[in-house]
Design an enzyme around this catalytic site. Structure first.
Site, PDB file in Angstrom:
ATOM      1  N   LYS A  20      19.516  30.080  46.629  1.00 42.17           N
ATOM      2  CA  LYS A  20      18.124  29.346  46.757  1.00 42.17           C
ATOM      3  C   LYS A  20      17.038  30.372  46.248  1.00 42.17           C
ATOM      4  O   LYS A  20      17.136  31.474  46.451  1.00 42.17           O
ATOM      5  CB  LYS A  20      17.857  29.182  48.336  1.00 42.17           C
ATOM      6  CG  LYS A  20      18.778  28.378  49.345  1.00 42.17           C
ATOM      7  CD  LYS A  20      18.661  26.863  49.019  1.00 42.17           C
ATOM      8  CE  LYS A  20      19.622  26.094  49.878  1.00 42.17           C
ATOM      9  NZ  LYS A  20      19.330  24.597  49.741  1.00 42.17           N
TER      10      LYS A  20
ATOM     11  N   LYS B 181      24.694  14.023  50.293  1.00 39.65           N
ATOM     12  CA  LYS B 181      24.368  14.155  51.463  1.00 39.65           C
ATOM     13  C   LYS B 181      24.452  13.127  52.444  1.00 39.65           C
ATOM     14  O   LYS B 181      23.806  12.069  52.189  1.00 39.65           O
ATOM     15  CB  LYS B 181      23.168  15.211  51.553  1.00 39.65           C
ATOM     16  CG  LYS B 181      23.074  16.428  50.690  1.00 39.65           C
ATOM     17  CD  LYS B 181      21.841  17.241  51.170  1.00 39.65           C
ATOM     18  CE  LYS B 181      21.856  18.244  50.370  1.00 39.65           C
ATOM     19  NZ  LYS B 181      20.373  19.226  50.458  1.00 39.65           N
TER      20      LYS B 181
END
Length: 325
Positions: free
Chosen positions: A148, A244
């Protein structure tokens, strides 16, 4: 058919940070559907960047509770609720219920042959490049890392991680945190560092600059592709689609999106919203179709559900039917 709701907070091992957000726990909304002796379960976390919360998800589920009690089908559910966490929890519970009541497995119902998969292990944003490199070094058993990053020293952090883990495959997730100019600056460096993919570098709705852009590194759409309705635009701008189930509103739409994205020439990834193994199990179904797999949510939690997924050195075994499906 009876419907029950639970809202649970599952504590994380340590704070998890991405661009502009931090979590110390994962809020999971669980739906249980009971038909006679059979109970089907589904779990959702929702899509926070679209304003979903536990309260909004519960309200949406309650709004269709009478339809569910009357025996709504998965296809009918697609028209009763929009994509998002509420539909995901109900849709996955319906799949689980059908598997249990019919005596079949999710693999028979979907026609997918299950195999173990290798998940990424996520390195969240820390204060310094050294801290992120230390986390990467501490995750030596995991062959694929997802890093990230935001706009604060992205190259320095990535270079430190690569130095700490020269053996790892590395993908980057900017979570909408870069500008087009920063992306263009970083892509050659990503090539030098042998980065496999960059996920969602630009903000959702502000990525038109990627139309016709020829990236030297695979670019993946996450926030910029929620479901099939957004695929056409995303496929023009990105090489890969991150699916997702909280975004698609369940496994039903996720399977459609996977097929449509492949037909559009896109690579596939499956991601997660920090759920327990009950969320990861239907995502594991989609993982069978994907180039990259990100279902490490339970690894970031202090505890998981019983019969949870089994992780070993990044490999995820085919899950126990007692968990789901």
């Amino acid at each position: 058919m009876d419907i029950k709701l639970k809202v649970e907070d599952w504590e994380l091992r340590q704070p998890f940070r991405i661009t502009g957000e931090e979590w110390r726990h994962s809020t999971c909304i669980t739906v249980e559907l009971q038909d006679g002796d059979y109970i089907g379960r589904g779990e959702a976390q929702g899509v926070s960047y679209l304003g979903e919360t536990a309260d909004t998800i519960v309200a949406q589920i309650n709004s269709v509770a009478d339809d569910v009690r009357a025996g709504v089908s998965r296809e009918e559910l697609q028209t009763r609720l929009p994509s998002g966490g509420a539909r995901n929890a109900i849709d996955c519970a319906l799949w689980d219920l059908e598997a249990k009541s019919s005596g079949q497995t999710i693999w028979t119902l979907t026609g997918i042959e299950p195999q173990p998969v290798t998940t990424v292990f996520t390195i969240g944003i820390e204060e310094t490049a050294e801290a992120m490199a230390a986390k990467a070094a501490g995750a030596a058993e995991y062959p694929v890392l997802k890093v990230k990053l935001d706009n604060k020293q992205p190259y320095e952090r990535l270079a430190a991680i690569r130095a700490a883990r020269p053996d790892a495959r590395i993908v980057v997730d900017a979570n909408q945190g870069w500008t087009f100019e920063l992306l263009c600056e970083l892509l050659p460096r990503c090539v030098e560092l042998e980065i496999d993919m960059v996920e969602q570098p630009l903000p959702r709705g502000q990525d038109e600059q990627l139309d016709g852009f020829n990236s030297p590194v695979t670019l993946a759409a996450d926030e910029s592709c929620q479901d099939c309705s957004e695929l056409e635009t995303a496929a023009r701008r990105y090489d890969m689609i991150n699916i997702k189930l909280d975004k698609t509103g369940g496994l039903t739409e996720a399977l459609r999106l996977a097929r449509a994205a492949r037909e559009a020439g896109c690579k596939l990834m499956v991601g997660n919203m920090l759920g327990t193994s009950l969320s990861m199990a239907p995502s594991f179904v989609i993982a069978q179709l994907c180039d990259f797999v990100d279902i490490d949510g339970p690894l970031l939690m202090k505890e998981d559900r019983i019969h949870g997924l089994r992780y070993k050195a990044g490999e995820v075994a085919v899950f126990d039917r007692d968990l789901w499906g």
